[in-house]
Every structure is written in C-alpha cells, then in structure tokens.
Design an enzyme around this catalytic site. Structure first.
Site, PDB file in Angstrom:
ATOM      1  N   HIS A 125       0.838  -1.201   0.000  1.00  0.00           N
ATOM      2  CA  HIS A 125       0.000   0.000   0.000  1.00  0.00           C
ATOM      3  C   HIS A 125       0.877   1.257   0.000  1.00  0.00           C
ATOM      4  O   HIS A 125       0.639   2.197  -0.770  1.00  0.00           O
ATOM      5  CB  HIS A 125      -0.899  -0.037   1.230  1.00  0.00           C
ATOM      6  N   GLU A 126       1.911   1.280   0.854  1.00  0.00           N
ATOM      7  CA  GLU A 126       2.783   2.456   0.931  1.00  0.00           C
ATOM      8  C   GLU A 126       3.645   2.591  -0.319  1.00  0.00           C
ATOM      9  O   GLU A 126       3.929   3.713  -0.771  1.00  0.00           O
ATOM     10  CB  GLU A 126       3.663   2.380   2.181  1.00  0.00           C
ATOM     11  N   HIS A 129       1.619   4.452  -2.795  1.00  0.00           N
ATOM     12  CA  HIS A 129       1.573   5.888  -2.519  1.00  0.00           C
ATOM     13  C   HIS A 129       2.795   6.593  -3.103  1.00  0.00           C
ATOM     14  O   HIS A 129       2.686   7.712  -3.625  1.00  0.00           O
ATOM     15  CB  HIS A 129       1.496   6.136  -1.014  1.00  0.00           C
ATOM     16  N   GLU A 185      -6.387   6.455  -1.844  1.00  0.00           N
ATOM     17  CA  GLU A 185      -6.485   5.267  -1.001  1.00  0.00           C
ATOM     18  C   GLU A 185      -7.006   4.078  -1.811  1.00  0.00           C
ATOM     19  O   GLU A 185      -6.536   2.947  -1.635  1.00  0.00           O
ATOM     20  CB  GLU A 185      -7.393   5.530   0.197  1.00  0.00           C
TER      21      GLU A 185
END
Length: 514
Positions: A125-126, A129, A185
């Site tokens: 997930h990071e 980003h 997100e």
C-alpha cells in the site's frame, strides 16, 4: 491583458506538464518532477524518522526482515525508485511513505499484524503511494489552489514557487501526516493487492487487514486514531472494494503466518517493557519523575537491549537534577542506539548543567547534525556566548527562534539582546495616527519578549507645499514586551492626510532594559 497571459500560462503548464502515471497508466498533470520527489525523499527521510522516535535497533533481524519483504514487493513495482524501508521505534501503529520511495513502519504496527502477507499488504500500500505519486499530487493540489497567485509568481520569474515545490522538513512532515484522498487510497488498495499477487503473497490478507482496521476504528482505539487511521481512514467501502479486487486475482499465495510469528516473537515478548516505557513517558510528561524512573527500570529489566528505556531513565534523572547519573544512563542508551538525536541532546544539556563545556558542545552539535532542534541550538548559542563568540551565538539563536517553543522563545530573547542595538528596526515596528487636532502620533510596537528603552527616532513627511517637516523623538521607556507605545511627534496639524507625502521614520538607537 494580464489575466489572459496568466490563462495562457496555466494552459501551457497543463499541456507541457502532463505525463503517464507509471502505476495507473493515466495521463496526469505533473508540476512536481521526479527530481524533486527524489530530493525530498532523500533529504527528509532521516530527519522524519528522528522526529518520530528514531530507528528501531534492539532486534536488528526484525528490521532486516521488513526490508526483505519490502524489497520483494518493490521488485515488482511499475516504477523503479530508490526504495528504502525502515522500522521506527514508536508504539503508535503507523506506516508512511515519502516521495521517492522512502517508506517507514512503526514498531507498534508490526505487533498488531498476524502474518507476513499482512505486512506485505501494508508495505505494498505504501509503495503505491510513492510509485503512483500520491504525495507529489498532494503538493501539486496545494500549489494549484493558489491559482493566479502561483501563475503570477511564475510569470514574474519568482523562485518562491520552486521553493514550495522542492519543499522542506515542514512540507515533508505534512506529507506523511495528511489524509490521502479517497481516490489515492483506492488506488493504493487496488494496486497494492496486485503487487502482493505478483510477489507471490496471498492478497486475501489485505481484505482481512482492512476488516481488522474497520473493527478497530469503530472501537475508537486512541493509538490507532493518532497513527495509521489519521492518514489512512478505513471503511467498509474499502473492504468491499478489496473483496472485488481479490475476486479478479489468481487464487492462493503465501501467507507466512508461522514465519511472521517467529520473527515477531522477540518484539511481542518485550511488549510489557514497551508498555512500561510508554506509561513512564506519560508520567514524566506529568512531572512524576520518580514514577517514570521506576517504570524505566521495569522496562530495562524486561528488555535490556532497548535504548529507549535507558533514555527514559536519563530523562527522569535529569528531571530530578541528578545530571551525573543521567549522563551514565544516556551513555548506555547510545551504546545501544548511537544514531538518535535525543540521547545526544539530553546528555549535552546535562554536561552543560555541570559546566563541562567541551562535552556539551560535542553532544549538542551531534544532536543538531541528526535533527536540528530549538533546545540544542539555544544551548549551543548560550555556550558560544559564554565563549565570547557573539556572531556564532546569534546564528544559533536565530535558528532556534524559528520554533514557537520555550527554548525558541528564550533564544529569541537572547537574539534581541545581542542584535537590538545594531538592528532596532527589525524588532520595533512603527505606524502612525492623527489625534483630534490633526497632530501626528507615532505608534511604536515592541514585538519582542524584552523591555526596550532609550529609543531615538526621526519622523518626517513632505507637506503639501513640498517642504520637509521632520522631528527627532527620544523615548526613555520602558516600552514593555509585546506592547505598543504611542507618542505625540509635535508635527502638525495635518488638515488633509491625503496630501502628505513620504511619511516615514528611522529608528536611530534603542537599548534592552531588562
């Protein structure tokens, strides 16, 4: 005409600043280039980790494990960046990514997960980003919200726009604490699961983790609300979206439950020690140093490898005025973690209190090299002043004065005392008014935390006939700290203020009274 030029400039930016997002494949406006992303990440990664507790060092194999999983995911990324992964020594469950692929996960989040696949879900997930430029896009939104102001600055060749784009510590800190957009997100969830699948992990762990997050958020658990949920708010909508993504991916994959349990066993075994530390830190903040000392010793007994616990012991001893014992505690902390600013700062302050100037200087300078702080720079200024180096002292005081903290305010007062007589106009601001008879009044605002007096100033203006009307005033004082003093100049009456030209003043002398 100007508005038309600005419009064309904004259109030109849109046309020339578009690029394909390497993760999503969509065309996007790009005002923050990759070079800037890499620079922000490289410059701010270490200071941000220092601000949040420093790197976790008690069990190096845990950090190595996180780096291994992060590297496995980064290898399947659609965007090649200089990815780095670190574990921050903080109990708050949190994870964040800086532009350029600089990623951190808190110790407190590691103990909340149940499998390697769940860790992969967080790191993936990071990675998204960073790879999909979500932080950079947030910077761009901040710029574009200024609209014509930004365009006008660019049209004038103003370098402030470039300064904003390149950012600094405050911008970077904002990037990791901000709440991402729902679109960002969603992208991080979707593509993060794709990366998990590519890397051989079971993406169903991302669904399980989001369900856990929703449950914890509904329970309003404070440490989660302060950490991961502040920037990554969970929702049932995200859980449902993850389920749809899961249905589109190949079934199966590695879960790594047993391996994760084994790797995290030392951290979980030390949980009571970390709980004692967190309680001790709160006790110290409440001025209960004796209680903090007891809890620090309890924590050390349970996990003698952890530097934080010796740091807490040193802080508590300093609070009690036991500086020599505090230095011994900080020595032990630095043996276990030699790269954390707080231990150098506190040991330096203890040396300063004992009058050991050389050791104090060395520690405080090392602290500032790791993370510039107001307490360290204020104390370095005091030490420089004691050694008769007023120029160096002013440099340190000026740096510390940027902080709105007790140390910053103390440094600002010291700076004023050193600099006021040379640059009084920097600290005293003047405006004007007319009384009922049209006489000119001068208002002198003391913007400093000290009383000022023996002020000499010249005030004058050109009257409608072109003749210069001027006078010199002496204000003995005191003009108290952060107050405004009003005095009659004796110039006037002024019948028509609109016909007065070149109204101005010059502060010729001033002196600090306290």
């Amino acid at each position: 005409m100007m508005l038309r030029q600005l419009g064309w400039m904004l259109l030109l930016l849109v046309l020339t600043g578009c690029a394909v997002n390497p993760v999503t494949g969509r065309n996007e406006l790009v005002l923050v280039g990759e070079g800037t992303e890499l620079q922000i990440g490289a410059e701010q990664y270490a200071p941000l980790r220092q601000m949040q507790g420093g790197d976790y060092a008690a069990q190096p194999q845990i950090t190595a494990y996180v780096k291994e999983i992060g590297g496995r995911l980064a290898a399947v990324s659609d965007r090649q960046l200089p990815y780095e992964f670190q574990v921050i020594n903080d109990s708050t469950p949190n994870a964040w990514a800086l532009p350029g692929g600089k990623i951190a996960i808190n110790r407190g989040l590691l103990t909340e997960m149940q499998s390697e696949a769940e860790l992969a879900a967080v790191l993936g997930h990071e990675i998204i980003h960073a790879a999909a430029r979500h932080s950079a896009q947030s910077m761009q939104r901040g710029m574009l919200l200024q609209g014509a102001v930004v365009a006008a600055a660019m049209a004038a060749g103003n370098s402030e726009y470039a300064g904003l784009a390149m950012g600094g510590a405050s911008i970077a800190a904002g990037l990791v604490s901000q709440k991402y957009s729902r679109e960002a997100e969603s992208e991080a969830d979707y593509y993060g699961m794709l990366y998990m699948s590519r890397a051989g992990y079971d993406p169903s762990a991302a669904v399980d983790l989001q369900q856990t997050f929703v449950r914890l958020s509904e329970g309003r658990q404070g440490n989660w609300l302060e950490g991961l949920f502040a920037s990554h708010p969970p929702s049932q909508e995200r859980v449902d979206a993850n389920r749809r993504t899961l249905a589109s991916l190949p079934p199966g994959g590695e879960r790594g439950v047993e391996r994760y349990r084994q790797m995290m066993a030392p951290l979980r075994a030390a949980q009571k020690s970390y709980d004692a530390y967190d309680e001790g830190r709160k006790a110290l903040n409440d001025n209960r140093a004796a209680r903090a000392l007891v809890l620090a010793d309890q924590a050390i007994a349970g996990e003698p490898k952890e530097a934080l616990f010796y740091g807490l012991r040193g802080d508590a001893l300093r609070k009690q005025g036991r500086d020599r014992e505090a230095i011994a505690a900080f020595d032990l902390a630095l043996q276990r973690q030699p790269d954390y600013f707080h231990y150098y700062l506190q040991r330096g302050l203890a040396y300063q209190a004992l009058g050991e100037t050389g050791s104090a200087n060395a520690d405080l300078e090392r602290s500032v090299a790791l993370l510039p702080t107001a307490p360290a720079m204020n104390s370095l200024g005091q030490l420089a002043l004691k050694q008769g180096d007023s120029t160096r002292a002013m440099e340190y005081f000026s740096g510390a004065a940027a902080s709105d903290s007790p140390a910053g305010r103390q440094a600002y007062a010291s700076l004023v005392r050193l600099d006021l007589s040379t640059n009084p106009a920097t600290y005293l601001k003047i405006d004007y008014a007319l009384d009922r008879q049209g006489q000119l009044l001068v208002r002198l605002a003391n913007q400093t935390p000290v009383s000022i007096g023996d002020i000499t100033l010249e005030v004058g203006y050109d009257d409608p006939a072109g003749k210069r009307q001027q006078t010199r005033l002496r204000i003995a004082g005191p003009v108290a700290a952060e107050t405004t003093y009003q005095a009659a100049t004796g110039l006037g009456p002024i019948a028509d203020p609109g016909k007065v030209k070149n109204l101005g003043s010059r502060i010729m002398a001033a002196r600090v009274l306290d």
